[in-house]
Design an enzyme around this catalytic site. Structure first.
Site, mmCIF file in Angstrom:
data_model
loop_
_atom_site.group_PDB
_atom_site.id
_atom_site.type_symbol
_atom_site.label_atom_id
_atom_site.label_comp_id
_atom_site.label_asym_id
_atom_site.label_seq_id
_atom_site.Cartn_x
_atom_site.Cartn_y
_atom_site.Cartn_z
ATOM 1 N N LYS A 73 0.834 -1.197 0.000
ATOM 2 C CA LYS A 73 0.000 0.000 0.000
ATOM 3 C C LYS A 73 0.874 1.255 0.000
ATOM 4 O O LYS A 73 0.651 2.186 -0.771
ATOM 5 C CB LYS A 73 -0.929 -0.009 1.220
ATOM 6 C CG LYS A 73 -1.960 1.076 1.158
ATOM 7 C CD LYS A 73 -3.253 0.705 1.839
ATOM 8 C CE LYS A 73 -4.253 1.837 1.632
ATOM 9 N NZ LYS A 73 -5.515 1.616 2.305
ATOM 10 N N LYS A 78 -5.942 -15.776 -12.437
ATOM 11 C CA LYS A 78 -6.611 -16.130 -11.189
ATOM 12 C C LYS A 78 -7.910 -15.334 -11.047
ATOM 13 O O LYS A 78 -7.923 -14.120 -11.266
ATOM 14 C CB LYS A 78 -5.675 -15.796 -10.024
ATOM 15 C CG LYS A 78 -6.306 -16.030 -8.672
ATOM 16 C CD LYS A 78 -5.428 -15.526 -7.522
ATOM 17 C CE LYS A 78 -6.156 -15.838 -6.232
ATOM 18 N NZ LYS A 78 -6.156 -14.959 -5.184
ATOM 19 N N LYS A 132 -11.780 -10.597 -7.354
ATOM 20 C CA LYS A 132 -12.566 -9.354 -7.391
ATOM 21 C C LYS A 132 -11.777 -8.231 -8.034
ATOM 22 O O LYS A 132 -12.285 -7.474 -8.831
ATOM 23 C CB LYS A 132 -12.844 -8.876 -5.954
ATOM 24 C CG LYS A 132 -14.063 -9.380 -5.311
ATOM 25 C CD LYS A 132 -14.337 -8.619 -4.029
ATOM 26 C CE LYS A 132 -13.202 -8.587 -3.029
ATOM 27 N NZ LYS A 132 -12.848 -9.871 -2.418
HETATM 28 P P1 ADP Z 1 -10.353 -11.792 -4.120
HETATM 29 O O1 ADP Z 1 -9.066 -12.199 -4.786
HETATM 30 O O2 ADP Z 1 -11.519 -11.917 -5.023
HETATM 31 O O3 ADP Z 1 -10.262 -10.437 -3.451
HETATM 32 P P2 ADP Z 1 -10.056 -12.784 -1.469
HETATM 33 O O4 ADP Z 1 -8.629 -12.380 -1.469
HETATM 34 O O5 ADP Z 1 -11.041 -11.988 -0.644
HETATM 35 O O6 ADP Z 1 -10.585 -12.848 -2.974
HETATM 36 O O7 ADP Z 1 -10.122 -14.316 -1.049
HETATM 37 C C1 ADP Z 1 -10.951 -14.884 -0.082
HETATM 38 C C2 ADP Z 1 -10.639 -16.369 -0.025
HETATM 39 O O8 ADP Z 1 -10.924 -17.003 -1.279
HETATM 40 C C3 ADP Z 1 -9.168 -16.665 0.265
HETATM 41 O O9 ADP Z 1 -9.114 -17.788 1.104
HETATM 42 C C4 ADP Z 1 -8.580 -16.999 -1.095
HETATM 43 O O10 ADP Z 1 -7.474 -17.872 -1.008
HETATM 44 C C5 ADP Z 1 -9.764 -17.651 -1.798
HETATM 45 N N1 ADP Z 1 -9.681 -17.395 -3.245
HETATM 46 C C6 ADP Z 1 -9.916 -16.211 -3.858
HETATM 47 N N2 ADP Z 1 -9.767 -16.306 -5.209
HETATM 48 C C7 ADP Z 1 -9.435 -17.597 -5.455
HETATM 49 C C8 ADP Z 1 -9.158 -18.331 -6.665
HETATM 50 N N3 ADP Z 1 -9.197 -17.771 -7.852
HETATM 51 N N4 ADP Z 1 -8.845 -19.653 -6.535
HETATM 52 C C9 ADP Z 1 -8.804 -20.252 -5.307
HETATM 53 N N5 ADP Z 1 -9.063 -19.612 -4.154
HETATM 54 C C10 ADP Z 1 -9.371 -18.296 -4.199
#
Ligand code: ADP
Ligand code: TRP
Length: 322
Positions: free
Chosen positions: A112, A191, A194
């Site tokens: 950040k 991957k 969001k």
């Molecule tokens: P984002 O990447 O959408 O912001 P988060 O970081 O909030 O998602 O992830 C919340 C949970 O979901 C974590 O445990 C993360 O490891 C899992 N997760 C998020 N995206 C994936 C993905 N593409 N494949 C596997 N696990 C994921």
């Protein structure tokens, strides 16, 4: 003794397939391995969400979605972090032994600052609050993705500092880094996340979800030509829902040619939509009774406070408060 398995859930808006296969399903399965503590970490979310309505709605929605997916509030202790004031209290005590140098090295904070954003003190001590979450419940195992490994090391270092200063007061948690959880690809093959805007939502209306599936990026191989099933996001996602035989069948149809990507996407959508039908129904059921979710979280917080209260009594005694 039953193992205590603990995890924190960031209530951060609409869940996607990556969240389901990477986090929710593994958590639901863990309920057979030990006593699960699943914390909706709304205090952590406050480092980024500065709107009361949004934070409250996100927290409730996350609770509804996790319950719909099979988190069992009888078996597991499922609660809101802010309903248990001991989290904030232990955070303060831990922050008095955590070296600032340790926090300055934290990736989330460093990234950040590197992007030129001003970080709040809350973001700086985010890892200490996470340590408090874990240590309050004497957690044995903390299953996390690779991205949280550093945070867990900070929690372990904090235990060592506390125990050096005050005697054996906190339990050293073991990380369980889930290296084997597959990364779910998003619409563009990266991957699913969001932050990349490439997600397929877990819950929602049929039309927008179908539209998301139709937006999966493909190459421009014409309909009649053979296609490569090994480099296809459609096949990778279809595998999550189809039997091995069905997946092989789709791969064969890719190689044979004569079928367009639109048709394969349609098959993927149908499989996905069927797969989540029971959870969608469960979610509708929960939404019909909004008081239910509050009750579940309140009851969860009461159970959590019994454990957290005992730990805090021990900690207060050890550090000389009262
Ligand atoms: P984002 O990447 O959408 O912001 P988060 O970081 O909030 O998602 O992830 C919340 C949970 O979901 C974590 O445990 C993360 O490891 C899992 N997760 C998020 N995206 C994936 C993905 N593409 N494949 C596997 N696990 C994921
Ligand atoms: N920092 C974690 C994440 O972003 C969420 C979290 C908060 C957590 N407290 C926790 C994870 C305790 C495991 C244990 O995903």
């Amino acid at each position: 003794m039953t193992k205590r398995i603990l995890t924190g859930i960031q209530p951060s808006g609409t869940l996607h397939l990556g969240n389901y296969f990477g986090a929710i399903r593994p958590l639901v399965e863990m309920q057979t391995r030990g006593q699960v503590f699943a914390i909706l970490v709304d205090l952590h979310a406050l480092t980024t969400v500065h709107d009361a309505t949004t934070l409250r709605a996100n927290t409730t929605n996350a609770a509804v979605d996790f319950l719909a997916c099979g988190l069992d509030p009888e078996r597991s202790i499922f609660f809101r972090q802010s309903d248990v004031p001991e989290h904030a209290e232990l955070l303060w005590i831990l922050s008095c032994v955590t070296p600032t140098g340790l926090l300055e090295r934290s990736h989330a904070y460093k990234d950040k600052v590197a992007r030129g954003l001003s970080a709040s003190a809350g973001l700086f001590i985010y890892p200490v609050l996470m340590a408090a979450d874990i240590l309050l419940y004497d957690a044995d195992v903390v299953p996390v993705g690779k991205d949280q490994k550093q945070h867990l090391e900070i929690a372990r270092d904090t235990v060592i500092k506390m125990n050096e200063a005050f005697g054996e007061v906190l339990k050293l948690p073991e990380p369980e880094i889930s290296e084997d959880v597959a990364v779910i690809p998003g619409l563009d093959g990266q991957k699913m996340s969001k932050s990349y805007g490439n997600t397929i939502d877990l819950f929602g209306d049929e039309k927008p979800i179908r539209k998301q599936v139709m937006r999966i990026v493909t190459d421009s191989t014409p309909l009649e030509e053979p296609k490569d099933p090994d480099a296809s996001t459609i096949v990778d996602l279809y595998r999550l829902f189809a039997s091995p035989a069905e997946a092989e069948e789709m791969k064969a149809a890719f190689r044979a040619g004569g079928t367009g990507y639109g048709h394969f996407k349609q098959r993927l959508f149908d499989a996905l939509w069927d797969h989540f039908a029971p959870m969608r129904a469960q979610r509708q059921e929960i939404l019909r009774n909004p008081a239910y979710v509050d009750e579940v979280l309140r009851a969860g917080a009461a159970r959590a406070r019994e454990v957290a209260g005992a730990t805090m009594a021990r900690v207060r005694e050890a550090v000389g408060l009262r």
